[in-house]
Design an enzyme around this catalytic site. Sequence first.
Site, mmCIF file in Angstrom:
data_model
loop_
_atom_site.group_PDB
_atom_site.id
_atom_site.type_symbol
_atom_site.label_atom_id
_atom_site.label_comp_id
_atom_site.label_asym_id
_atom_site.label_seq_id
_atom_site.Cartn_x
_atom_site.Cartn_y
_atom_site.Cartn_z
ATOM 1 N N PHE A 7 0.827 -1.201 0.000
ATOM 2 C CA PHE A 7 0.000 0.000 0.000
ATOM 3 C C PHE A 7 0.863 1.254 0.000
ATOM 4 O O PHE A 7 1.870 1.324 0.721
ATOM 5 C CB PHE A 7 -0.899 0.048 1.246
ATOM 6 N N ASP A 8 0.448 2.245 -0.776
ATOM 7 C CA ASP A 8 0.956 3.594 -0.604
ATOM 8 C C ASP A 8 0.484 4.098 0.762
ATOM 9 O O ASP A 8 -0.391 3.486 1.394
ATOM 10 C CB ASP A 8 0.421 4.468 -1.742
ATOM 11 N N PHE A 9 1.025 5.218 1.212
ATOM 12 C CA PHE A 9 0.688 5.726 2.547
ATOM 13 C C PHE A 9 -0.167 6.983 2.467
ATOM 14 O O PHE A 9 -1.365 6.946 2.736
ATOM 15 C CB PHE A 9 1.982 5.988 3.324
#
Length: 217
Positions: A7-9
């Site tokens: 996942f991106d943040f």
Amino acid sequence: MLTAALFDFDGTLVDTTEMIFQSMRHATTSVLGRDDIPREELLANVGQPLPRQMEILDAEKAELLLESYRAHHEENHDDLIREFPGIAESLQRLRDAGVKVAVVTSKRRRSVEMALEALPSLDLVVDRFVTLEDTTEHKPNPEPLLRGLELVGDVPKENAVYVGDSPFDVQAARAAGLRSVAVSWGAFSEDTLRQAEPDHLVPDIDSAVDVLLGGEL
């Protein structure tokens, strides 16, 4: 079979879009003397490392922009960061299904730590973190995503996916040979994300996890 979800943040797991915008506005106003740059332009390169975003705004004053941004960001961080509803519970669904969860972000490790201090529930449902300092190249280069796969146990590319809210996330996933899920609750519009041609485009975290666990990838 899906065994790892990366996942991106910013804009994906944590609601930082307004914080980023306000820090950008502060930097460009104080350093460049400009308060007329449209919001869309200030957010157009979110997802790439912050130094790169500043170079795009003004190569000659990139360092000053970066210093101004970071000062505003640190001073106002806890007041401006927000939690997207249901994120921790949805990531736990993945972990309960045996999927390893990792964050791959262009954000500095210190900034990630600040976010986790403000929103500690996320730290409990993420197995590993890849931050700016962990790789030489950065998104949309595939190196950070490949590093994420190594950290969760050398998961094969065909068994992994990358979830993010920017076109750069989709590009990085494609370059790494991973499937991509774009999420529309972050900094970018559905039209912008659709143009990047992700494998899936979803409106909320429950839909994202349904796609990941439902065999639709």
